[in-house]
Enzyme design. Structure first.
Site, PDB file in Angstrom:
ATOM      1  N   CYS A  99      -3.955   4.192   2.604  1.00 50.91           N
ATOM      2  CA  CYS A  99      -3.933   4.922   1.322  1.00 50.91           C
ATOM      3  C   CYS A  99      -2.534   4.876   0.709  1.00 50.91           C
ATOM      4  O   CYS A  99      -2.354   4.511  -0.459  1.00 50.91           O
ATOM      5  CB  CYS A  99      -4.362   6.378   1.527  1.00 50.91           C
ATOM      6  SG  CYS A  99      -6.012   6.590   2.201  1.00 50.91           S
ATOM      7  N   TYR A 100      -1.554   5.266   1.487  1.00 52.08           N
ATOM      8  CA  TYR A 100      -0.173   5.330   1.016  1.00 52.08           C
ATOM      9  C   TYR A 100       0.339   3.941   0.647  1.00 52.08           C
ATOM     10  O   TYR A 100       0.950   3.748  -0.409  1.00 52.08           O
ATOM     11  CB  TYR A 100       0.688   5.951   2.114  1.00 52.08           C
ATOM     12  CG  TYR A 100       2.121   6.203   1.746  1.00 52.08           C
ATOM     13  CD1 TYR A 100       2.478   7.267   0.929  1.00 52.08           C
ATOM     14  CD2 TYR A 100       3.146   5.399   2.253  1.00 52.08           C
ATOM     15  CE1 TYR A 100       3.803   7.522   0.609  1.00 52.08           C
ATOM     16  CE2 TYR A 100       4.466   5.637   1.944  1.00 52.08           C
ATOM     17  CZ  TYR A 100       4.791   6.702   1.123  1.00 52.08           C
ATOM     18  OH  TYR A 100       6.109   6.951   0.813  1.00 52.08           O
TER      19      TYR A 100
END
Length: 244
Positions: A148-149
């Protein structure tokens, strides 16, 4: 007096950067959701302006910018810093809601802040300013379980390049700082997650968060004719170059 707006100013790199710019004599707008922390930073310093705001809320961000500019009159720099790491794991373990939250803060929030800053810098007289995006070493190489990051930070690199190109006719410079393992709540949390999974896991090498803050100040203080396009500042012993 030079002016800067800092998103994610209530903790970590944002808070350290706010303190550094206040010590350097700048007028500093403090944007984050936690009003109590912003007022703690601003206590006793008239050049600090707390602006409790959710960066993903366009109307609230417009109001925060307007409030700051009523006092500052001009926006010289935006430090586009607010972000969240989100859930860890392989892609099949990540709930879509967790991914959506990271994208909302790390991309939508940074887009809104950059959009508002760009519009004001283009319209102000004299025209121009500087936008500094907080990227990450994950904008280049991911750590395990960070899809995600990492996805969001790769998008920020594209945003930085586009802003740099589109800002040229209006004297708006844009650069990106990629920070590796500054001692913050986020990195402490990553260490805690790693040790929860494996109590024998070594702690990640870390640097003082003030080293990151001073790097942002250096980028902000460049003359109008010069720009730090990309800067990497990291803990010296991080396993980033080669296999570490």
């Amino acid at each position: 007096m030079k002016s800067i707006l800092i998103t994610g100013a209530s903790s970590g790199i944002g808070r350290a950067t706010a303190d550094t710019f206040l010590q350097a004599g700048w007028r500093v707008g403090l944007i984050a959701r936690r009003a109590d922390r912003l007022h703690d930073i601003a206590q006793g310093n008239a050049r600090a302006i707390p602006l409790p705001t959710d960066v993903t809320d366009l109307d609230a961000m417009k109001e925060a910018f307007a409030t700051f500019l009523q006092t500052a009159g001009r926006l010289d720099v935006l430090f586009n810093n607010a972000g969240t790491f989100g859930p860890s794991g392989t892609i099949d373990e990540i709930p879509l809601a967790g991914f959506d939250e990271v994208i909302s803060v790390n991309i939508r929030g940074m887009f809104i802040a950059a959009q508002l800053a760009f519009a004001h810098m283009r319209a102000q007289d004299p025209q121009g300013g500087r936008i500094i995006n907080n990227g990450s070493l994950s904008a280049h190489n991911p750590r395990p379980g960070s899809i995600c990051y990492t996805t969001s930070k790769h998008a920020i690199t594209g945003m930085t390049r586009s802003l740099s190109l589109d800002g040229r006719p209006y004297d708006i410079a844009c650069g990106q700082i990629d920070i590796g393992n500054a001692r913050t709540e986020l990195v402490d949390d990553l260490n805690a997650r790693a040790q929860a999974a494996n109590p024998d896991a070594p702690l990640m090498p870390m640097m003082d968060v003030q080293d990151a803050a001073r790097s942002v100040l250096h980028m902000a203080q460049m003359p109008p004719g010069a720009n730090v396009q990309f800067m990497t500042v990291m803990a010296t012993k991080m396993p980033y170059i080669g296999r570490g």
